[in-house]
Design an enzyme around this catalytic site. Structure first.
Site, PDB file in Angstrom:
ATOM      1  CB  CYS A 118      28.127  34.239 124.359  1.00 53.25           C
ATOM      2  SG  CYS A 118      26.479  34.665 123.796  1.00 53.25           S
ATOM      3  CG  HIS A 251      30.051  31.833 121.542  1.00 58.44           C
ATOM      4  ND1 HIS A 251      29.047  31.031 122.049  1.00 58.44           N
ATOM      5  CD2 HIS A 251      29.449  32.979 121.129  1.00 58.44           C
ATOM      6  CE1 HIS A 251      27.899  31.676 121.951  1.00 58.44           C
ATOM      7  NE2 HIS A 251      28.109  32.849 121.399  1.00 58.44           N
ATOM      8  CG  ASN A 281      24.721  32.384 120.168  1.00 54.74           C
ATOM      9  OD1 ASN A 281      25.036  31.820 121.211  1.00 54.74           O
ATOM     10  ND2 ASN A 281      25.112  33.624 119.879  1.00 54.74           N
TER      11      ASN A 281
HETATM   12  O1  UT7 Z   1      27.161  35.491 120.875  1.00 59.09           O
HETATM   13  C1  UT7 Z   1      27.351  36.717 120.307  1.00 59.09           C
HETATM   14  C2  UT7 Z   1      26.017  37.104 119.774  1.00 59.09           C
HETATM   15  N1  UT7 Z   1      25.811  37.422 118.435  1.00 59.09           N
HETATM   16  C3  UT7 Z   1      26.577  37.227 117.353  1.00 59.09           C
HETATM   17  O2  UT7 Z   1      27.651  36.751 117.354  1.00 59.09           O
HETATM   18  C4  UT7 Z   1      26.047  37.718 116.056  1.00 59.09           C
HETATM   19  C5  UT7 Z   1      27.053  38.550 115.318  1.00 59.09           C
HETATM   20  N2  UT7 Z   1      26.532  39.088 114.094  1.00 59.09           N
HETATM   21  C6  UT7 Z   1      26.154  38.331 113.051  1.00 59.09           C
HETATM   22  O3  UT7 Z   1      26.229  37.132 113.102  1.00 59.09           O
HETATM   23  C7  UT7 Z   1      25.691  39.021 111.801  1.00 59.09           C
HETATM   24  O4  UT7 Z   1      25.968  40.398 111.901  1.00 59.09           O
HETATM   25  C8  UT7 Z   1      24.178  38.795 111.526  1.00 59.09           C
HETATM   26  C9  UT7 Z   1      23.938  37.348 111.144  1.00 59.09           C
HETATM   27  C10 UT7 Z   1      23.360  39.164 112.738  1.00 59.09           C
HETATM   28  C11 UT7 Z   1      23.720  39.683 110.375  1.00 59.09           C
HETATM   29  O5  UT7 Z   1      24.467  39.386 109.202  1.00 59.09           O
HETATM   30  P1  UT7 Z   1      24.997  40.560 108.274  1.00 59.09           P
HETATM   31  O6  UT7 Z   1      25.654  39.935 107.124  1.00 59.09           O
HETATM   32  O7  UT7 Z   1      25.827  41.454 109.173  1.00 59.09           O
HETATM   33  O8  UT7 Z   1      23.667  41.236 107.791  1.00 59.09           O
HETATM   34  P2  UT7 Z   1      23.157  42.732 108.042  1.00 59.09           P
HETATM   35  O9  UT7 Z   1      22.889  42.965 109.474  1.00 59.09           O
HETATM   36  O10 UT7 Z   1      24.128  43.653 107.362  1.00 59.09           O
HETATM   37  O11 UT7 Z   1      21.790  42.728 107.254  1.00 59.09           O
HETATM   38  C12 UT7 Z   1      21.725  42.619 105.831  1.00 59.09           C
HETATM   39  C13 UT7 Z   1      20.273  42.681 105.405  1.00 59.09           C
HETATM   40  C14 UT7 Z   1      19.490  43.843 105.980  1.00 59.09           C
HETATM   41  O12 UT7 Z   1      18.648  44.338 104.988  1.00 59.09           O
HETATM   42  P3  UT7 Z   1      19.010  45.716 104.222  1.00 59.09           P
HETATM   43  O13 UT7 Z   1      19.090  46.757 105.289  1.00 59.09           O
HETATM   44  O14 UT7 Z   1      20.319  45.457 103.553  1.00 59.09           O
HETATM   45  O15 UT7 Z   1      17.866  45.895 103.265  1.00 59.09           O
HETATM   46  C15 UT7 Z   1      18.671  43.197 107.066  1.00 59.09           C
HETATM   47  O16 UT7 Z   1      17.464  43.905 107.307  1.00 59.09           O
HETATM   48  O17 UT7 Z   1      19.592  41.496 105.822  1.00 59.09           O
HETATM   49  C16 UT7 Z   1      18.383  41.844 106.476  1.00 59.09           C
HETATM   50  N3  UT7 Z   1      18.074  40.843 107.467  1.00 59.09           N
HETATM   51  C17 UT7 Z   1      17.390  39.723 107.194  1.00 59.09           C
HETATM   52  N4  UT7 Z   1      16.840  39.262 106.056  1.00 59.09           N
HETATM   53  C18 UT7 Z   1      16.218  38.079 106.106  1.00 59.09           C
HETATM   54  C19 UT7 Z   1      18.420  40.827 108.785  1.00 59.09           C
HETATM   55  N5  UT7 Z   1      17.949  39.708 109.365  1.00 59.09           N
HETATM   56  C20 UT7 Z   1      17.312  39.000 108.397  1.00 59.09           C
HETATM   57  C21 UT7 Z   1      16.641  37.774 108.383  1.00 59.09           C
HETATM   58  N6  UT7 Z   1      16.111  37.346 107.220  1.00 59.09           N
HETATM   59  N7  UT7 Z   1      16.516  37.000 109.490  1.00 59.09           N
END
Ligand code: UT7
Length: 324
Positions: A118, A251, A281
């Site tokens: 990225c 980004h 992204n």
């Molecule tokens: O270019 C660089 C590449 N990537 C990035 O920059 C991404 C960086 N990270 C992020 O943007 C965030 O960490 C995410 C958007 C990926 C995740 O957001 P978060 O607020 O950190 O959520 P989390 O990973 O803590 O997940 C919270 C909950 C989990 O459930 P439990 O364990 O709390 O029951 C996940 O299983 O949300 C769940 N979850 C979803 N629910 C519905 C994860 N993905 C999804 C989804 N839909 N697509």
């Protein structure tokens, strides 16, 4: 004599197919509400089966060349940033050179890819600027082009909702005044495991798992920290205050990362270009896509200062400060 690079034209291209958050609700357990509130993403574009990174790059490049008033045959160098190349080799840049007919001018037009995930566009732009400063090059095409839809596990809701396909391009012209004021690149390979596509070609077979995997929280924290640091580094190198930056183009991974970065820098969101809602992204394509969007809608104008900053797998990160 000192030579500098000036961005003479921008272009971008998004595949026709739009995949909305609602569309994804039908294939994985997710919701528009979850995706939008956690990422700011509403939709992403997906390449057709017969569209490759070089096809997206071609359309973005043609638009950038037209905007710059430069013929493909007058290009002296092509650099493509991509993590999703058409094939192992030749490079997507060489394939693009042939599709553009850039060699037809009889010029020596070297072409190569840059792989910095990225941060790819920031790495490619920096590389191009250094070539330009050598004085041997006149018109350089820099492209970010990605088809991430090909490296996603469409059953993994934690990653498949985050990415999209697209391409953006700029044409750099040699200039006696900058242009690109400074560039700052970094890498730290010890964080490779938090974002990777751990597969390779081995004896004609795929070994490993060539699909994107990510520790979202770790990536989030890392991105916010280094985007803040590298922006300060660029400002300090140019003895500039953040108030002198007209536009910040981070980004486009997640609106919450973008907002946190702007807050750290004390920049209002009105000065931040954000396209993540429509494009998701697009990795190396995200910054040139956002740049072209804001140039074409009239927000970014000649003479303004634009700070572009990328972060991604590797880990890699960097910033380029530009006077348009
Ligand atoms: O270019 C660089 C590449 N990537 C990035 O920059 C991404 C960086 N990270 C992020 O943007 C965030 O960490 C995410 C958007 C990926 C995740 O957001 P978060 O607020 O950190 O959520 P989390 O990973 O803590 O997940 C919270 C909950 C989990 O459930 P439990 O364990 O709390 O029951 C996940 O299983 O949300 C769940 N979850 C979803 N629910 C519905 C994860 N993905 C999804 C989804 N839909 N697509």
């Amino acid at each position: 004599m000192t030579f500098y690079s000036r961005i003479a034209g921008t272009g971008s291209y998004l595949p026709a197919k739009v995949l909305s958050n609602q569309d994804l609700e039908g294939s994985v357990e997710t919701s528009d509400e979850w995706i939008f509130s956690r990422t700011g993403i509403r939709q992403r574009h997906i390449a057709a089966d017969n569209e490759f990174a070089s096809d997206l790059a071609l359309k973005a490049s043609q638009r950038a060349l037209e905007a710059a008033g430069v013929a493909a045959t007058d290009l002296s160098l092509i650099i493509v940033a991509t993590t999703t190349p058409d094939m192992v080799f030749p490079s997507t840049a060489c394939i693009l050179q042939a599709k553009l007919g850039a060699k037809l001018g009889g010029l020596n037009c070297p072409a190569f890819d840059v792989q910095a995930v990225c941060s790819g566009f920031v790495y490619a732009l920096t590389t191009a600027d250094n070539f330009m400063r050598s004085g041997q090059y006149q018109n350089i095409l820099v492209v970010g082009a990605e088809v991430y839809s090909r490296i996603l596990d469409w059953e993994d809701r934690t990653t498949c909702v985050l990415f999209g396909d697209g391409a953006g391009a700029v044409v750099l012209k040699r200039s006696d005044a900058p242009g690109i004021l400074s560039a700052h690149l970094h890498a730290d390979g010890s964080h490779a495991h938090i974002l990777s596509v751990p597969g390779s070609v081995n004896g004609g077979k795929i070994s490993g798992r060539p699909l994107l995997q990510m520790e979202g929280n770790a990536v989030f924290k890392f991105a916010v920290r280094v985007l803040g640091e590298v922006a300060e580094e660029a400002l300090a190198a140019n003895h500039m205050d953040k108030s002198q930056i007209d536009w910040l183009i981070p980004h486009q991974a997640n609106i919450r990362i973008i907002q946190a970065t702007a807050k750290k820098l004390g920049m209002p969101m009105e000065k931040v270009i954000a396209t993540v809602d429509r494009h998701a992204n697009t990795s190396a394509a995200s910054i040139p896509l956002a740049l072209d969007t804001a140039v074409r809608d009239g927000r970014i104008r000649a003479g303004q200062h634009v700070l572009m900053e990328g972060v991604g797998g590797g880990f890699t990160w960097g910033a380029v400060l530009v006077r348009m």
